[in-house]
Design an enzyme around this catalytic site. Sequence first.
Site, PDB file in Angstrom:
ATOM      1  N   THR A   1      11.839  -5.858   5.992  1.00 16.64           N
ATOM      2  CA  THR A   1      11.410  -6.975   6.603  1.00 16.64           C
ATOM      3  C   THR A   1      13.020  -7.394   7.295  1.00 16.64           C
ATOM      4  O   THR A   1      13.824  -7.648   6.637  1.00 16.64           O
ATOM      5  CB  THR A   1      11.029  -8.131   5.773  1.00 16.64           C
ATOM      6  OG1 THR A   1       9.885  -7.439   4.988  1.00 16.64           O
ATOM      7  CG2 THR A   1      10.553  -9.379   6.238  1.00 16.64           C
TER       8      THR A   1
ATOM      9  N   GLY B   1      13.559 -11.885   4.293  1.00 16.94           N
ATOM     10  CA  GLY B   1      14.119 -10.909   5.375  1.00 16.94           C
ATOM     11  C   GLY B   1      15.552 -10.530   4.760  1.00 16.94           C
ATOM     12  O   GLY B   1      16.185  -9.345   5.168  1.00 16.94           O
TER      13      GLY B   1
ATOM     14  N   THR C   1       6.273  -4.905   6.482  1.00 14.95           N
ATOM     15  CA  THR C   1       6.458  -6.248   7.254  1.00 14.95           C
ATOM     16  C   THR C   1       6.244  -7.189   6.293  1.00 14.95           C
ATOM     17  O   THR C   1       5.944  -6.923   4.955  1.00 14.95           O
ATOM     18  CB  THR C   1       5.409  -6.596   8.288  1.00 14.95           C
ATOM     19  OG1 THR C   1       5.807  -7.529   9.063  1.00 14.95           O
ATOM     20  CG2 THR C   1       4.211  -6.814   7.682  1.00 14.95           C
TER      21      THR C   1
ATOM     22  N   CYS D   1      14.074  -7.825   1.368  1.00 12.57           N
ATOM     23  CA  CYS D   1      13.275  -6.735   1.513  1.00 12.57           C
ATOM     24  C   CYS D   1      14.049  -5.918   2.858  1.00 12.57           C
ATOM     25  O   CYS D   1      13.937  -6.578   3.912  1.00 12.57           O
ATOM     26  CB  CYS D   1      12.089  -7.197   1.847  1.00 12.57           C
ATOM     27  SG  CYS D   1      10.658  -5.569   2.366  1.00 12.57           S
TER      28      CYS D   1
END
Length: 176
Positions: free
Chosen positions: A167, A161, A5, A164
């Site tokens: 994410t 986001g 996350t 990654c």
Amino acid sequence: MFEATTILAYKGENHSVIGGDGQVTFGNCVLKGNATKIRMLYNGKILSGFAGSTADAFTLFEMFERILENRKGDLVKSVIDFSKEWRKDKYLRRLEAMMIVMDRERLFILSGTGDVVEPEDGKIAAIGSGGNYALSAARALDKFADLPESELVRESLLIAGELCIYTNTNIKLLEL
């Protein structure tokens, strides 16, 4: 590093904001895209977020909430007691999770080894697999853009986001 996350915390002049993405990953599969990894604690006076194993994180949240209640919401004393307890317990030392906790005055990262780190600038912290992307974006936006605190966190997490694979861009925010 946890491939789980991204959590970003920002302590601005007017508000403290924590945000996280919603992706839960197991190996190379996305299990869920709208998980909540941030929480308000102690009657809405403390913000927290976790990265890592969900079961481990809930164990840590429960432990931290108990200590926070015992310390009557004193964040500094709570993170110190939490760290001491974490380091003493053989089971807790094996947990694979990290946390960020903050109020309007202070911001801390609690590592999986029981370390407590207050960011050098005292206002921006990030954890998780996309943490470095979010941290870099937040520092740049803090320095060069005039955004409200919540937008700075949201935009930084959106950048993370995009970069990654662990994410996503389903961002949730909490604000003090």
